[in-house]
Design an enzyme around this catalytic site. Structure first.
Site, PDB file in Angstrom:
ATOM      1  N   ARG A 197       1.708  14.589  13.524  1.00  0.00           N
ATOM      2  CA  ARG A 197       2.133  14.336  12.142  1.00  0.00           C
ATOM      3  C   ARG A 197       2.111  15.589  11.262  1.00  0.00           C
ATOM      4  O   ARG A 197       1.401  15.641  10.257  1.00  0.00           O
ATOM      5  CB  ARG A 197       1.288  13.230  11.510  1.00  0.00           C
ATOM      6  CG  ARG A 197       1.364  11.931  12.261  1.00  0.00           C
ATOM      7  CD  ARG A 197       0.566  10.863  11.592  1.00  0.00           C
ATOM      8  NE  ARG A 197       1.364  10.077  10.660  1.00  0.00           N
ATOM      9  CZ  ARG A 197       0.874   9.071   9.957  1.00  0.00           C
ATOM     10  NH1 ARG A 197      -0.370   8.734  10.045  1.00  0.00           N
ATOM     11  NH2 ARG A 197       1.660   8.395   9.157  1.00  0.00           N
ATOM     12  N   LYS A 250       0.833  -1.202   0.000  1.00  0.00           N
ATOM     13  CA  LYS A 250       0.000   0.000   0.000  1.00  0.00           C
ATOM     14  C   LYS A 250       0.870   1.256   0.000  1.00  0.00           C
ATOM     15  O   LYS A 250       0.631   2.192  -0.750  1.00  0.00           O
ATOM     16  CB  LYS A 250      -0.888  -0.011   1.247  1.00  0.00           C
ATOM     17  CG  LYS A 250      -1.500   1.326   1.578  1.00  0.00           C
ATOM     18  CD  LYS A 250      -2.364   1.270   2.811  1.00  0.00           C
ATOM     19  CE  LYS A 250      -1.652   1.623   4.095  1.00  0.00           C
ATOM     20  NZ  LYS A 250      -1.381   3.040   4.301  1.00  0.00           N
ATOM     21  N   CYS A 286      -4.209  13.670  13.232  1.00  0.00           N
ATOM     22  CA  CYS A 286      -4.165  12.255  12.907  1.00  0.00           C
ATOM     23  C   CYS A 286      -4.197  11.481  14.210  1.00  0.00           C
ATOM     24  O   CYS A 286      -3.651  11.921  15.213  1.00  0.00           O
ATOM     25  CB  CYS A 286      -2.891  11.963  12.130  1.00  0.00           C
ATOM     26  SG  CYS A 286      -2.685  10.237  11.789  1.00  0.00           S
ATOM     27  N   ARG A 322      -8.385  -0.083   5.366  1.00  0.00           N
ATOM     28  CA  ARG A 322      -7.476   0.888   4.734  1.00  0.00           C
ATOM     29  C   ARG A 322      -6.178   0.207   4.314  1.00  0.00           C
ATOM     30  O   ARG A 322      -5.502   0.665   3.392  1.00  0.00           O
ATOM     31  CB  ARG A 322      -7.116   2.010   5.713  1.00  0.00           C
ATOM     32  CG  ARG A 322      -8.198   3.038   5.912  1.00  0.00           C
ATOM     33  CD  ARG A 322      -7.641   4.175   6.752  1.00  0.00           C
ATOM     34  NE  ARG A 322      -6.343   4.583   6.246  1.00  0.00           N
ATOM     35  CZ  ARG A 322      -5.374   5.134   6.982  1.00  0.00           C
ATOM     36  NH1 ARG A 322      -5.549   5.359   8.247  1.00  0.00           N
ATOM     37  NH2 ARG A 322      -4.231   5.464   6.436  1.00  0.00           N
ATOM     38  N   ASP A 338       5.123   0.305  12.251  1.00  0.00           N
ATOM     39  CA  ASP A 338       3.878  -0.285  11.762  1.00  0.00           C
ATOM     40  C   ASP A 338       3.689  -1.746  12.192  1.00  0.00           C
ATOM     41  O   ASP A 338       2.648  -2.342  11.888  1.00  0.00           O
ATOM     42  CB  ASP A 338       3.811  -0.185  10.222  1.00  0.00           C
ATOM     43  CG  ASP A 338       3.500   1.227   9.754  1.00  0.00           C
ATOM     44  OD1 ASP A 338       3.145   2.069  10.596  1.00  0.00           O
ATOM     45  OD2 ASP A 338       3.611   1.493   8.547  1.00  0.00           O
TER      46      ASP A 338
END
Ligand code: UD1
Length: 420
Positions: A122, A22, A117, A401, A307
């Site tokens: 961010r 992604k 966010c 997402r 992540d």
């Protein structure tokens, strides 16, 4: 609103194929705005963030054709507007990075600020300073950034104040059409940046040094069409490996690039997994054992990815022993912790802290949980897989997402999971 229902306690076993990355694909869709001819991107995952980016390109008047295998052809020569509206940029921060390509190609652009966010402030200061270093004039009005260059951007030198993935990608794209040479220092080195640079070079850009902290871009007058295959999604691969390890399972993931996952694989081996690597596959076997706790500190690539932090917290919550998890990239990225504690995990130190201590327990208890970011949500799915009884994860639009067919993929590994 969709929810995921998980009946936990099953070992994940089987084989699956990773999707395209992604985080590469969204930037390639931005990069296609630089070209005079159609650009075709394939191996694109079918995800909400990709659909949002396509919607944004369509709003600008760009022609987008998608085939059934998610190969996307983008023809930016039909562009009619240079304004990216709040409604779309707000839902996906990466879409802010259309600013540089639009500016580099058309000499002006207006893009809404991404706004707050869920995983911290961010800001985009490095993006804007980088564009200014290439000669852009930046002004703000009504929540929009307006950038003009009065002709081509000018090649220049820019040192990022700190490592930023999106900032590196944004300025690298803008510099491809600048007049002269640009040198970017203190760059991020993520594989997705290398993938984007490779795609831009196929379009005719002259980029070297991608994958190091110093990238050099010799500006060219125009970019043409190309065909590029997106690299495998290393975060998706890591997520399924961690899920399998947490359940004591055994999986084989195809269409993966093991070289992009060193930091994660080391931690999985430390947790007790037998990991075997091929050119484009990774297999993991826990031999039915409970994982051992593993401490980690997140850092920019090639360090341990932020992540995958939440997924490792889930694994540690049922591990033997106790672990310290330190987050250094984003503030406020422990939103999964309170929910996991509601499932019986013993995790201390969330709130405003950057480090949590996880004391493993033999098993979690299913509960109704929710999270408000992508990786936190998927970590709750992992917690559900190792919990006794039923877990209901809500707000799964976050998962959609970034994870293609998450329940189908987990079902193929034997998980009892369904969308309601
Ligand atoms: C990208 C990834 C995201 C990943 C993150 C870090 C995409 C689409 N997203 O996000 O999945 O979690 O890298 O690996 O590729 N910052 C500033 N000013 C700036 C830019 C960033 O202060 O101008 C800060 C951020 O608030 C954050 C840190 O720098 O604390 C790193 O952010 P960055 O690397 O830019 O993350 P993204 O590109 O947004």
């Amino acid at each position: 609103m969709d929810r995921l229902l998980i009946r936990g306690g099953k070992r994940l076993e089987g084989e699956l194929r990773a999707s395209g990355a992604k985080n590469s694909a969204v930037f390639m869709l931005c990069a296609s705005l630089l070209a005079d001819e159609p650009v075709t991107i394939s191996n694109v995952p079918h995800l909400r963030d990709i659909t949002t980016m396509i919607e944004l390109l369509s709003t600008l008047g760009v022609d987008v054709i998608i085939d059934e295998k998610m190969s996307i052809e983008i023809d930016a020569s039909t562009i009619q507007s240079l304004v990216a509206p709040y409604g779309l940029v707000r839902t996906m921060r990466a879409s802010f990075s259309v600013l540089g390509p639009l500016l580099a190609k058309h000499g002006e652009a207006e893009v809404s600020l991404p706004g707050g966010c869920a995983i911290g402030a961010r800001p985009v200061d490095q993006h804007l300073k980088g564009l200014e270093a290439l000669g852009a004039e930046i002004s703000m009005h009504d929540g929009y950034v307006r950038a003009t260059s009065g002709g081509r951007l000018k090649g220049g030198k820019f040192i990022f104040d700190f490592v930023t993935v999106g900032g590196t990608e944004h300025i690298m794209m803008a510099a491809t059409l600048a007049d002269g040479v640009t040198v970017l220092e203190n760059c991020a080195r993520e594989p997705e940046i290398v993938d984007l640079a490779d795609c831009l070079n196929k379009m005719g850009a002259k980029i070297t040094g991608q994958g190091t902290d110093c990238i050099m871009i010799k500006g060219v007058e125009r970019l043409g069409g190309c065909h590029h295959d997106v690299i495998p999604d290393r975060i998706e691969v890591a997520t399924y490996l961690v899920a399998a390890a947490a359940t004591g399972g055994k999986v084989m993931i195809r269409n993966a690039n093991p070289a992009h996952l060193d930091a994660v694989l080391v931690k999985l081996e430390e947790a007790g997994a037998d990991v075997t690597l091929g050119d484009d596959w990774i297999s993991l076997d826990m031999h039915g054992e409970r994982p051992s706790a593993v401490s980690l500190v997140t850092s920019p690539y090639p360090g341990f990815p932020t992540d995958v932090q939440a997924q490792l917290v889930a694994l540690n919550s049922v591990a033997e022993g106790s672990a310290l998890i330190k987050e250094t990239i984003f503030e406020n990225r422990f939103m999964h912790v309170q929910e996991m504690n509601r499932m019986g995990a013993h995790i201390q130190g969330a709130g405003s802290n950057t480090t949590v201590q996880v004391k493993g327990v033999p098993s979690l208890q299913g509960a109704q949980v929710m999270a408000n970011d992508l990786r936190a949500s998927v970590s709750l799915v992992i917690a559900g897989l190792v919990a006794a009884g039923e877990t209901e994860v809500s707000r799964i639009y976050h998962i959609d997402r970034g994870y293609e067919q998450v329940e189908e993929k987990l079902q193929s590994l034997g998980a009892e999971i369904r969308r309601v």
